[in-house]
Design a protein around this motif. Structure first.
Motif, PDB file in Angstrom:
ATOM      1  N   ALA A  49       0.840  -1.199   0.000  1.00 50.36           N
ATOM      2  CA  ALA A  49       0.000   0.000   0.000  1.00 50.36           C
ATOM      3  C   ALA A  49       0.875   1.249   0.000  1.00 50.36           C
ATOM      4  O   ALA A  49       1.945   1.247   0.615  1.00 50.36           O
ATOM      5  CB  ALA A  49      -0.929   0.013   1.214  1.00 50.36           C
ATOM      6  N   PHE A  50       0.374   2.292  -0.664  1.00 45.41           N
ATOM      7  CA  PHE A  50       1.185   3.495  -0.832  1.00 45.41           C
ATOM      8  C   PHE A  50       0.292   4.731  -0.769  1.00 45.41           C
ATOM      9  O   PHE A  50      -0.869   4.692  -1.200  1.00 45.41           O
ATOM     10  CB  PHE A  50       1.898   3.460  -2.185  1.00 45.41           C
ATOM     11  N   ILE A  51       0.866   5.822  -0.258  1.00 48.33           N
ATOM     12  CA  ILE A  51       0.129   7.077  -0.203  1.00 48.33           C
ATOM     13  C   ILE A  51       1.098   8.228  -0.428  1.00 48.33           C
ATOM     14  O   ILE A  51       2.253   8.189   0.025  1.00 48.33           O
ATOM     15  CB  ILE A  51      -0.611   7.217   1.150  1.00 48.33           C
ATOM     16  N   SER A  52       0.628   9.236  -1.139  1.00 47.13           N
ATOM     17  CA  SER A  52       1.470  10.394  -1.396  1.00 47.13           C
ATOM     18  C   SER A  52       1.425  11.346  -0.206  1.00 47.13           C
ATOM     19  O   SER A  52       0.506  11.285   0.620  1.00 47.13           O
ATOM     20  CB  SER A  52       0.988  11.127  -2.659  1.00 47.13           C
ATOM     21  N   SER A  53       2.374  12.259  -0.131  1.00 43.52           N
ATOM     22  CA  SER A  53       2.428  13.201   0.983  1.00 43.52           C
ATOM     23  C   SER A  53       1.219  14.130   0.998  1.00 43.52           C
ATOM     24  O   SER A  53       0.807  14.601   2.050  1.00 43.52           O
ATOM     25  CB  SER A  53       3.717  14.018   0.931  1.00 43.52           C
ATOM     26  N   SER A  54       0.627  14.398  -0.164  1.00 42.47           N
ATOM     27  CA  SER A  54      -0.577  15.230  -0.217  1.00 42.47           C
ATOM     28  C   SER A  54      -1.817  14.446   0.134  1.00 42.47           C
ATOM     29  O   SER A  54      -2.894  15.020   0.299  1.00 42.47           O
ATOM     30  CB  SER A  54      -0.730  15.815  -1.620  1.00 42.47           C
ATOM     31  N   HIS A  55      -1.664  13.105   0.213  1.00 41.07           N
ATOM     32  CA  HIS A  55      -2.767  12.183   0.524  1.00 41.07           C
ATOM     33  C   HIS A  55      -3.784  12.089  -0.602  1.00 41.07           C
ATOM     34  O   HIS A  55      -4.845  11.484  -0.418  1.00 41.07           O
ATOM     35  CB  HIS A  55      -3.473  12.568   1.829  1.00 41.07           C
ATOM     36  N   ASP A  56      -3.458  12.649  -1.742  1.00 45.19           N
ATOM     37  CA  ASP A  56      -4.376  12.596  -2.880  1.00 45.19           C
ATOM     38  C   ASP A  56      -4.260  11.301  -3.666  1.00 45.19           C
ATOM     39  O   ASP A  56      -5.160  10.949  -4.428  1.00 45.19           O
ATOM     40  CB  ASP A  56      -4.087  13.767  -3.832  1.00 45.19           C
ATOM     41  N   TYR A  57      -3.152  10.629  -3.516  1.00 46.68           N
ATOM     42  CA  TYR A  57      -2.906   9.425  -4.298  1.00 46.68           C
ATOM     43  C   TYR A  57      -2.654   8.236  -3.385  1.00 46.68           C
ATOM     44  O   TYR A  57      -1.903   8.340  -2.414  1.00 46.68           O
ATOM     45  CB  TYR A  57      -1.680   9.624  -5.200  1.00 46.68           C
ATOM     46  N   THR A  58      -3.290   7.129  -3.716  1.00 48.21           N
ATOM     47  CA  THR A  58      -3.037   5.870  -3.037  1.00 48.21           C
ATOM     48  C   THR A  58      -2.991   4.758  -4.073  1.00 48.21           C
ATOM     49  O   THR A  58      -3.550   4.884  -5.172  1.00 48.21           O
ATOM     50  CB  THR A  58      -4.122   5.524  -1.998  1.00 48.21           C
ATOM     51  N   ASP A  59      -2.344   3.687  -3.712  1.00 47.96           N
ATOM     52  CA  ASP A  59      -2.321   2.521  -4.582  1.00 47.96           C
ATOM     53  C   ASP A  59      -2.077   1.287  -3.743  1.00 47.96           C
ATOM     54  O   ASP A  59      -1.557   1.388  -2.608  1.00 47.96           O
ATOM     55  CB  ASP A  59      -1.241   2.663  -5.658  1.00 47.96           C
ATOM     56  N   TYR A  60      -2.438   0.136  -4.314  1.00 47.15           N
ATOM     57  CA  TYR A  60      -2.369  -1.108  -3.562  1.00 47.15           C
ATOM     58  C   TYR A  60      -1.910  -2.252  -4.451  1.00 47.15           C
ATOM     59  O   TYR A  60      -2.153  -2.266  -5.661  1.00 47.15           O
ATOM     60  CB  TYR A  60      -3.759  -1.458  -3.006  1.00 47.15           C
ATOM     61  N   ALA A  61      -1.305  -3.213  -3.812  1.00 46.85           N
ATOM     62  CA  ALA A  61      -1.020  -4.460  -4.509  1.00 46.85           C
ATOM     63  C   ALA A  61      -2.330  -5.203  -4.732  1.00 46.85           C
ATOM     64  O   ALA A  61      -3.271  -5.081  -3.929  1.00 46.85           O
ATOM     65  CB  ALA A  61      -0.069  -5.314  -3.674  1.00 46.85           C
ATOM     66  N   ASP A  62      -2.392  -5.965  -5.801  1.00 39.99           N
ATOM     67  CA  ASP A  62      -3.621  -6.709  -6.102  1.00 39.99           C
ATOM     68  C   ASP A  62      -4.010  -7.640  -4.955  1.00 39.99           C
ATOM     69  O   ASP A  62      -5.198  -7.878  -4.708  1.00 39.99           O
ATOM     70  CB  ASP A  62      -3.433  -7.522  -7.383  1.00 39.99           C
ATOM     71  N   VAL A  64      -4.006  -7.202  -1.870  1.00 41.52           N
ATOM     72  CA  VAL A  64      -4.672  -6.582  -0.716  1.00 41.52           C
ATOM     73  C   VAL A  64      -5.746  -5.591  -1.128  1.00 41.52           C
ATOM     74  O   VAL A  64      -6.442  -5.047  -0.267  1.00 41.52           O
ATOM     75  CB  VAL A  64      -3.650  -5.869   0.200  1.00 41.52           C
ATOM     76  N   LYS A  65      -5.876  -5.365  -2.419  1.00 40.79           N
ATOM     77  CA  LYS A  65      -6.841  -4.374  -2.896  1.00 40.79           C
ATOM     78  C   LYS A  65      -8.246  -4.753  -2.433  1.00 40.79           C
ATOM     79  O   LYS A  65      -8.685  -5.894  -2.551  1.00 40.79           O
ATOM     80  CB  LYS A  65      -6.774  -4.290  -4.421  1.00 40.79           C
ATOM     81  N   GLY A  66      -8.956  -3.787  -1.887  1.00 39.36           N
ATOM     82  CA  GLY A  66     -10.299  -4.032  -1.372  1.00 39.36           C
ATOM     83  C   GLY A  66     -10.320  -4.505   0.071  1.00 39.36           C
ATOM     84  O   GLY A  66     -11.376  -4.537   0.700  1.00 39.36           O
ATOM     85  N   ARG A  67      -9.145  -4.851   0.618  1.00 39.85           N
ATOM     86  CA  ARG A  67      -9.083  -5.304   2.010  1.00 39.85           C
ATOM     87  C   ARG A  67      -8.246  -4.371   2.880  1.00 39.85           C
ATOM     88  O   ARG A  67      -8.545  -4.196   4.059  1.00 39.85           O
ATOM     89  CB  ARG A  67      -8.489  -6.711   2.075  1.00 39.85           C
ATOM     90  N   PHE A  68      -7.218  -3.804   2.333  1.00 42.06           N
ATOM     91  CA  PHE A  68      -6.356  -2.889   3.083  1.00 42.06           C
ATOM     92  C   PHE A  68      -6.640  -1.457   2.631  1.00 42.06           C
ATOM     93  O   PHE A  68      -6.921  -1.211   1.451  1.00 42.06           O
ATOM     94  CB  PHE A  68      -4.879  -3.195   2.826  1.00 42.06           C
ATOM     95  N   THR A  69      -6.526  -0.535   3.576  1.00 39.73           N
ATOM     96  CA  THR A  69      -6.707   0.873   3.264  1.00 39.73           C
ATOM     97  C   THR A  69      -5.600   1.691   3.906  1.00 39.73           C
ATOM     98  O   THR A  69      -5.361   1.568   5.119  1.00 39.73           O
ATOM     99  CB  THR A  69      -8.060   1.384   3.779  1.00 39.73           C
ATOM    100  N   VAL A  70      -4.955   2.508   3.106  1.00 36.06           N
ATOM    101  CA  VAL A  70      -3.925   3.410   3.630  1.00 36.06           C
ATOM    102  C   VAL A  70      -4.508   4.820   3.640  1.00 36.06           C
ATOM    103  O   VAL A  70      -5.169   5.235   2.681  1.00 36.06           O
ATOM    104  CB  VAL A  70      -2.628   3.328   2.786  1.00 36.06           C
TER     105      VAL A  70
END
Length: 135
Positions: A49-62, A64-70
């Motif tokens: 899971a990843f998040i930008s410093s502005s918090h506008d962008y997030t991404d996830y590995a397939d 964990v997608k739909g189960r993990f939230t950053v």
């Protein structure tokens, strides 16, 4: 010197949930990416899971997608949370947060994600915590 201090739960049952937090002790950079990685025994470390410093962008590995939230912690400055839900037997691992100083974070989230998921792009790492999932 920037340090990442991790905290939060480390054990849950299958199907359960827990939260991991990552606090940046010294906000040296204005723009960066926070990544959550994990490493299970006998496996390579993987970005989840990843998040930008502005918090506008997030991404996830397939995986964990739909189960993990950053997300950013609105109550604690410079703190990012990773909420792990619907835990499975594939989730136990040592979890780490890491920070990469990135001049233009959106560039890591748009288009090819090679740098985003590459652990070698991250300069600062938290201490890591074992997450266990029991039946």
């Amino acid at each position: 010197q920037v340090q990442l201090v991790e905290s939060g739960g480390g054990a849950a049952q299958i199907g359960g949930r827990l939260r991991r937090s990552c606090a940046v002790s010294v906000a040296t950079y204005d723009s960066y990416v926070i990544g959550w990685f994990r490493q299970a025994p006998g496996k390579e470390r993987e970005g989840v899971a990843f998040i930008s410093s502005s918090h506008d962008y997030t991404d996830y590995a397939d995986s964990v997608k739909g189960r993990f939230t950053v997300s950013a912690d609105n109550a604690k400055k410079n703190t990012v949370n990773l909420d792990l839900t619907m835990l499975t037997t594939e989730d136990p691992a040592v979890y780490y947060c890491a920070q990469a100083h990135v001049v233009y974070p959106p560039g890591w989230f748009e288009g090819p994600k090679g740098r985003l998921f590459n652990e070698h792009e991250y300069e600062v790492w938290g201490q890591g915590t074992q997450v266990t999932v029991s039946s």
